[in-house]
Design a protein around this motif. Structure first.
Motif, PDB file in Angstrom:
ATOM      1  N   GLY A   7       0.830  -0.947   0.013  1.00  0.00           N
ATOM      2  CA  GLY A   7       0.313  -0.068   0.301  1.00  0.00           C
ATOM      3  C   GLY A   7       0.745   1.550  -0.477  1.00  0.00           C
ATOM      4  O   GLY A   7       1.462   1.133   0.814  1.00  0.00           O
ATOM      5  N   TRP A   8       0.703   2.665  -1.034  1.00  0.00           N
ATOM      6  CA  TRP A   8       1.431   3.653  -1.025  1.00  0.00           C
ATOM      7  C   TRP A   8      -0.142   4.182  -0.797  1.00  0.00           C
ATOM      8  O   TRP A   8      -0.938   4.584  -0.914  1.00  0.00           O
ATOM      9  N   ASP A   9       0.658   5.575   0.356  1.00  0.00           N
ATOM     10  CA  ASP A   9      -0.555   6.957   0.292  1.00  0.00           C
ATOM     11  C   ASP A   9       1.238   7.769   0.071  1.00  0.00           C
ATOM     12  O   ASP A   9       1.925   8.331   0.694  1.00  0.00           O
ATOM     13  N   LEU A  10       0.404   8.893  -1.313  1.00  0.00           N
ATOM     14  CA  LEU A  10       1.180   9.417  -1.702  1.00  0.00           C
ATOM     15  C   LEU A  10       0.859  11.426  -1.408  1.00  0.00           C
ATOM     16  O   LEU A  10       0.095  11.336  -1.666  1.00  0.00           O
ATOM     17  N   GLY A  11       2.143  11.604  -0.262  1.00  0.00           N
ATOM     18  CA  GLY A  11       1.534  13.121   0.124  1.00  0.00           C
ATOM     19  C   GLY A  11       1.921  13.951   0.323  1.00  0.00           C
ATOM     20  O   GLY A  11       3.009  13.503  -0.776  1.00  0.00           O
ATOM     21  N   GLY A  12       1.410  15.088   0.504  1.00  0.00           N
ATOM     22  CA  GLY A  12       2.418  16.157  -0.084  1.00  0.00           C
ATOM     23  C   GLY A  12       3.718  16.565   0.464  1.00  0.00           C
ATOM     24  O   GLY A  12       4.239  17.014   0.189  1.00  0.00           O
ATOM     25  N   ALA A  13       3.783  15.851   1.732  1.00  0.00           N
ATOM     26  CA  ALA A  13       4.722  16.174   2.603  1.00  0.00           C
ATOM     27  C   ALA A  13       5.208  14.474   3.269  1.00  0.00           C
ATOM     28  O   ALA A  13       6.822  14.916   3.102  1.00  0.00           O
ATOM     29  N   HIS A  14       5.227  13.604   2.707  1.00  0.00           N
ATOM     30  CA  HIS A  14       5.651  12.641   3.402  1.00  0.00           C
ATOM     31  C   HIS A  14       4.645  11.916   2.239  1.00  0.00           C
ATOM     32  O   HIS A  14       3.656  11.284   1.651  1.00  0.00           O
ATOM     33  N   LEU A  15       5.527  10.810   2.025  1.00  0.00           N
ATOM     34  CA  LEU A  15       5.205   9.072   1.558  1.00  0.00           C
ATOM     35  C   LEU A  15       5.429   7.833   2.314  1.00  0.00           C
ATOM     36  O   LEU A  15       6.677   8.219   2.986  1.00  0.00           O
ATOM     37  N   LYS A  16       4.342   7.168   2.273  1.00  0.00           N
ATOM     38  CA  LYS A  16       4.166   5.842   3.428  1.00  0.00           C
ATOM     39  C   LYS A  16       3.859   4.831   2.756  1.00  0.00           C
ATOM     40  O   LYS A  16       2.563   4.971   1.613  1.00  0.00           O
ATOM     41  N   ILE A  17       4.664   4.076   3.000  1.00  0.00           N
ATOM     42  CA  ILE A  17       4.278   2.465   2.691  1.00  0.00           C
ATOM     43  C   ILE A  17       3.654   1.288   3.652  1.00  0.00           C
ATOM     44  O   ILE A  17       4.663   1.969   4.716  1.00  0.00           O
ATOM     45  N   ALA A  18       3.285   0.915   2.750  1.00  0.00           N
ATOM     46  CA  ALA A  18       2.865  -0.554   4.115  1.00  0.00           C
ATOM     47  C   ALA A  18       2.779  -2.413   3.419  1.00  0.00           C
ATOM     48  O   ALA A  18       1.933  -1.921   2.004  1.00  0.00           O
ATOM     49  N   ALA A  19       3.546  -2.796   3.731  1.00  0.00           N
ATOM     50  CA  ALA A  19       3.536  -4.230   2.463  1.00  0.00           C
ATOM     51  C   ALA A  19       3.140  -5.432   3.379  1.00  0.00           C
ATOM     52  O   ALA A  19       3.886  -5.781   4.468  1.00  0.00           O
ATOM     53  N   PHE A  20       2.747  -6.459   2.383  1.00  0.00           N
ATOM     54  CA  PHE A  20       2.031  -7.526   3.580  1.00  0.00           C
ATOM     55  C   PHE A  20       2.468  -8.250   2.581  1.00  0.00           C
ATOM     56  O   PHE A  20       2.207  -8.433   1.174  1.00  0.00           O
TER      57      PHE A  20
END
Length: 371
Positions: A7-20
């Motif tokens: 899962g990728w969450d493309l934010g304006g200040a941060h990139l967040k990922i969660a891998a399963f």
């Protein structure tokens, strides 16, 4: 290790990922600085780092949600959505990427057009809410991040929001632009008590809420990835110096306790703002007295505090995700990527810190199956 969904969450200040993993276990949780207002090269740099950290893993499919289309690098949000989709399709492989379009579901990059931009834009909150609603009957989901706070009532397993776009959600206090790291302190209050008098705060970007919570001792070091307001040291002393400027003083002109008192007052101002939004949701009279507050985001320590003040049960959102190992105390330990060293600043991220990324991956897996 074979990964199922990332899962990728493309934010304006941060990139967040969660891998399963293919077995459903959480393989990695990560967040990277990604100042998209400086250009899309910021995202490309963050993606490069993410793939380096996950080196050695076999990738499955990618589920993407975003808020970064909001930044003023893009002429409008439609262009932002289309550009971010194109970057992810190119970097991850267009045949392996699916874009979260809210209640429309998931779209292949080739299906995304101008007509879908409104459903895709800033929909990461809905990914978190929809996944949470599948796990609980009733509750108030409160996600306090570095920049914003989301408040979403969940009733009988359904997301009961009144707004969808940022404009609508701000109108209904379902989105409050206040967070625990990047919010300018000058937005929290016009005046503050200092040395027994009320003092006006300077309307200057001298300090952020990361400085406030560094002095209260509540902000995890890894939760503050962006430069300080003055570009200086992100230390207790540095935070005191920045807060001092807001009242027109130098740090040396008062005892350290004076700056800590100021930080605690500002903390209370932010809690009051969020509490007002909570009360507005409660006034809809759709949640029972037993419904818990579900805490998410790096600022969920404030959700716990709000629940305590209102005598509500608190539940960490990590408990709603599969494959998160529990310690003997029932809490969820931090997870590290295969290449993280013991002193890496990336070793402390939790599923709750990156809830939208984890939620969009879990939604994709549950709706579309294994890769």
């Amino acid at each position: 290790m074979q990964l199922d969904w990332i899962g990728w969450d493309l934010g304006g200040a941060h990139l967040k990922i969660a891998a399963f993993s293919a077995t459903g276990a959480v393989a990695a949780i990560r967040q990277y600085p990604c100042p998209l207002w400086q250009g899309t090269s910021a995202l490309e740099t963050a993606l490069e780092q993410a793939f380096r950290d996950l080196d050695g893993l076999t990738f499955g499919r990618h589920a993407v949600t975003m808020t970064g289309e909001l930044v003023d690098w893009f002429p409008d949000r439609v262009e932002g959505v289309l550009r971010l989709v194109a970057i992810m399709a190119e970097r991850c492989g267009s045949d392996r990427v699916l874009i979260f379009a809210g209640r429309t579901g998931f779209l292949h990059p080739s299906e995304v057009s101008h007509d879908h931009a409104a459903a895709i834009a800033s929909a990461n909150w809905l990914a978190t809410a929809l996944w949470s609603a599948r796990q609980i009957g009733d509750g108030l989901l409160i996600d306090i991040g570095s920049t914003t706070t989301d408040l979403i009532p969940i009733v009988s397993g359904e997301v009961c929001c009144k707004g969808y776009t940022d404009h609508e959600r701000m109108r209904y206090d379902e989105l409050v632009y206040t967070g625990v790291a990047r919010t300018p302190v000058m937005t929290l209050s016009k005046t503050v008590p200092f040395e027994g008098e009320w003092t006006t705060l300077m309307a200057e970007h001298f300090a952020t809420t990361a400085d406030v919570y560094r002095l209260t001792g509540e902000l995890a070091e890894h939760a503050d990835l962006m430069p300080a307001a003055d570009g200086g040291d992100k230390t207790v002393l540095g935070s005191m110096r920045r807060l001092a400027r807001l009242v027109g003083r130098d740090f040396e002109s008062a005892r350290p306790t004076a700056w800590r008192y100021l930080a605690h007052f500002l903390r209370e101002c932010q809690i009051v703002r969020i509490h007002r939004a909570v009360e507005r949701q409660l006034s809809r009279d759709c949640l029972t007295a037993e419904a818990p507050w579900i805490g998410a985001g790096v600022g969920r320590f404030l959700v716990r505090e709000l629940a305590r003040r209102q005598n509500r049960p608190y539940q960490d959102i990590e408990s709603l995700f599969p494959g998160v190992p529990k310690t003997a105390s029932g809490s969820c330990p931090s997870l590290r990527s295969p290449r993280s060293g013991p002193h890496s600043p990336m070793t402390n991220w939790s599923v709750a810190d990156c809830a939208p990324a984890a939620a969009v991956a879990c939604l994709a897996q549950s709706m579309l199956g294994n890769a």
